[in-house]
Write an enzyme that holds these catalytic residues in place. Structure first.
Site, PDB file in Angstrom:
ATOM      1  N   SER A 125       0.801  -1.095  -0.282  1.00 30.35           N
ATOM      2  CA  SER A 125       0.133  -0.270   0.205  1.00 30.35           C
ATOM      3  C   SER A 125       0.888   1.221   0.016  1.00 30.35           C
ATOM      4  O   SER A 125       1.782   1.249   0.722  1.00 30.35           O
ATOM      5  CB  SER A 125      -0.845   0.058   1.217  1.00 30.35           C
ATOM      6  OG  SER A 125      -1.715   1.099   1.358  1.00 30.35           O
ATOM      7  N   GLY A 126       0.466   2.065  -1.190  1.00 33.52           N
ATOM      8  CA  GLY A 126       1.361   3.417  -0.892  1.00 33.52           C
ATOM      9  C   GLY A 126       2.711   3.166  -1.822  1.00 33.52           C
ATOM     10  O   GLY A 126       3.474   4.178  -1.980  1.00 33.52           O
ATOM     11  N   LYS A 183       0.883   1.837  -6.995  1.00 35.26           N
ATOM     12  CA  LYS A 183       0.307   1.046  -7.973  1.00 35.26           C
ATOM     13  C   LYS A 183      -0.876   1.991  -8.718  1.00 35.26           C
ATOM     14  O   LYS A 183      -0.563   1.885 -10.068  1.00 35.26           O
ATOM     15  CB  LYS A 183      -0.459  -0.212  -7.381  1.00 35.26           C
ATOM     16  CG  LYS A 183       0.587  -1.147  -6.481  1.00 35.26           C
ATOM     17  CD  LYS A 183      -0.322  -2.250  -5.865  1.00 35.26           C
ATOM     18  CE  LYS A 183      -1.400  -1.915  -4.914  1.00 35.26           C
ATOM     19  NZ  LYS A 183      -0.833  -1.318  -3.706  1.00 35.26           N
ATOM     20  N   SER A 184      -1.611   2.580  -8.090  1.00 36.09           N
ATOM     21  CA  SER A 184      -2.671   3.315  -8.628  1.00 36.09           C
ATOM     22  C   SER A 184      -2.090   4.326  -9.424  1.00 36.09           C
ATOM     23  O   SER A 184      -2.720   4.601 -10.500  1.00 36.09           O
ATOM     24  CB  SER A 184      -3.650   3.880  -7.765  1.00 36.09           C
ATOM     25  OG  SER A 184      -4.146   2.484  -6.781  1.00 36.09           O
ATOM     26  N   ARG A 225      -8.470 -12.129   0.448  1.00 39.85           N
ATOM     27  CA  ARG A 225      -7.473 -11.575  -0.427  1.00 39.85           C
ATOM     28  C   ARG A 225      -7.586 -12.675  -1.786  1.00 39.85           C
ATOM     29  O   ARG A 225      -7.277 -12.320  -2.802  1.00 39.85           O
ATOM     30  CB  ARG A 225      -6.122 -11.345   0.118  1.00 39.85           C
ATOM     31  CG  ARG A 225      -6.166 -10.155   1.270  1.00 39.85           C
ATOM     32  CD  ARG A 225      -4.824  -9.969   1.676  1.00 39.85           C
ATOM     33  NE  ARG A 225      -4.604  -9.390   2.992  1.00 39.85           N
ATOM     34  CZ  ARG A 225      -4.184  -8.218   3.143  1.00 39.85           C
ATOM     35  NH1 ARG A 225      -3.686  -7.531   2.192  1.00 39.85           N
ATOM     36  NH2 ARG A 225      -4.115  -7.803   4.271  1.00 39.85           N
ATOM     37  N   ILE A 255      -2.769  -4.944  -4.199  1.00 36.80           N
ATOM     38  CA  ILE A 255      -1.710  -5.221  -3.345  1.00 36.80           C
ATOM     39  C   ILE A 255      -1.142  -6.772  -3.918  1.00 36.80           C
ATOM     40  O   ILE A 255      -0.080  -7.068  -4.182  1.00 36.80           O
ATOM     41  CB  ILE A 255      -1.883  -5.144  -1.693  1.00 36.80           C
ATOM     42  CG1 ILE A 255      -2.046  -3.794  -1.562  1.00 36.80           C
ATOM     43  CG2 ILE A 255      -0.752  -5.960  -1.079  1.00 36.80           C
ATOM     44  CD1 ILE A 255      -2.229  -3.561  -0.066  1.00 36.80           C
ATOM     45  N   SER A 256      -2.152  -7.544  -3.883  1.00 40.24           N
ATOM     46  CA  SER A 256      -2.143  -9.068  -4.361  1.00 40.24           C
ATOM     47  C   SER A 256      -0.781  -9.513  -3.665  1.00 40.24           C
ATOM     48  O   SER A 256       0.137  -9.822  -4.564  1.00 40.24           O
ATOM     49  CB  SER A 256      -1.947  -9.173  -5.785  1.00 40.24           C
ATOM     50  OG  SER A 256      -1.399  -8.142  -6.451  1.00 40.24           O
ATOM     51  N   GLY A 312      -3.762  -6.659  10.933  1.00 43.42           N
ATOM     52  CA  GLY A 312      -3.567  -7.634   9.442  1.00 43.42           C
ATOM     53  C   GLY A 312      -3.357  -6.609   8.252  1.00 43.42           C
ATOM     54  O   GLY A 312      -3.971  -6.886   7.253  1.00 43.42           O
TER      55      GLY A 312
END
Ligand SMILES: Nc1ncnc2c1ncn2[C@@H]1O[C@H](COP(=O)(O)OS(=O)(=O)O)[C@@H](OP(=O)(O)O)[C@H]1O
Ligand SMILES: Nc1ncnc2c1ncn2[C@@H]1O[C@H](COP(=O)(O)OP(=O)(O)O)[C@@H](O)[C@H]1O
Length: 238
Positions: free
Chosen positions: A49-50, A53-54, A94, A120-121, A170
């Site tokens: 995250s961060g 990706k996006s 997930r 994230i995968s 988590g």
């Protein structure tokens, strides 16, 4: 409120469909590709995250549109507002998230789109399952090789702060695993391996555009070789 009536377990997933038969369309994948002058494929961004990706997926979509190429982003946050709104962040959820997005991405790629997935995968096996279902040449894994410290400094949603405070349990990279890809087609690093300068969004997007062009995805079957021939990781290999 009295009693502690346990929440009833979720209904069992309906058994896998039976008595079904795949219906081949009347227009072939090659015809669609020649119409769009591109080849459908899946560009799968994975990373913490961060990690970007996006943002890179969005910059890439913009760059491809400027080149007259049709792309579409399937973003984890977005898909979790609709198709996957019933899923959380357990390993099983997930897995299901990646499975569903993989199936949708497969249909989009078959339609001829350059399908950009930003999830994230975190689990290698989940990503590999999509790769085997799609077929390796059309599955381009892009690893956002950005250190946790950088992602945590960015923390544009404040989630790392909440994860550190134990408000979120988590959280990937803090108290949930992330398994980096072993042989991604493309590896995008936050800092240039040579001079250590920060790598810009534009440069990251261009690296992916170059890979797609070199492997024939930005042209039709009429005027190019076979797309997605196996190749070593693009520049910036991990
Ligand atoms: N526990 C936990 N762990 C990781 N991420 C979390 C969690 N809870 C919420 N979020 C936010 O959800 C986004 C990740 O969704 P994804 O669908 O990409 O995750 S996954 O692929 O199913 O692991 C992710 O968005 P991005 O920051 O864009 O990656 C997070 O902001
Ligand atoms: N190459 C980059 N250079 C500088 N900042 C970046 C870069 N890529 C992403 N960012 C910034 O990092 C933050 C997180 O990016 P984002 O795309 O939301 O990551 P993710 O989708 O992996 O969670 C955003 O503020 C974004 O502007």
């Amino acid at each position: 409120m009295g009693g502690d009536a346990a929440t009833p377990p979720p209904p069992p997933l309906c058994p896998s469909s039976s008595n079904i038969k795949w219906h081949a369309g009347c227009v072939t994948k090659i015809q669609r590709s020649n119409l769009l002058r591109q080849k459908g494929c899946i560009v799968w961004f994975t990373g913490l995250s961060g990690s970007g990706k996006s943002s890179v997926a969005c910059a890439l979509e913009t760059r491809l549109a400027a080149l007259g190429k049709l792309a579409y982003v399937l973003d984890g946050d977005n898909v979790r507002h609709g198709l996957n709104s019933n899923l959380g962040f357990s390993a099983a959820d997930r897995a299901e998230n990646i499975r569903r997005v993989g199936e949708v991405a497969k249909l989009f790629a078959d339609a001829g789109l350059v399908t950009l997935v930003s999830l994230i995968s975190p689990y290698r096996s989940h990503r590999d399952a999509v790769r085997s279902s799609v077929g390796s040449p059309s599955f381009i894994e892009v690893f956002m090789d950005v250190p946790l410290e950088v992602c945590e400094q960015r923390d544009c949603k404040g989630l790392y702060r909440m994860a550190r405070a134990g408000v979120i349990k988590g959280f990937t990279g803090i108290d949930d695993p992330y398994e980096r890809p072993l042989r991604p087609e493309i590896c995008l690093r936050a800092f240039d391996a040579g001079d250590g300068s920060a790598v810009s969004l534009h440069s990251m997007a261009q690296t992916v555009v170059d890979y797609l062009a070199q492997h024939g995805f930005l042209s039709s079957y009429d005027c190019s070789g076979d797309a997605g021939a196996p190749a070593a990781a693009a520049n910036g290999s991990c």
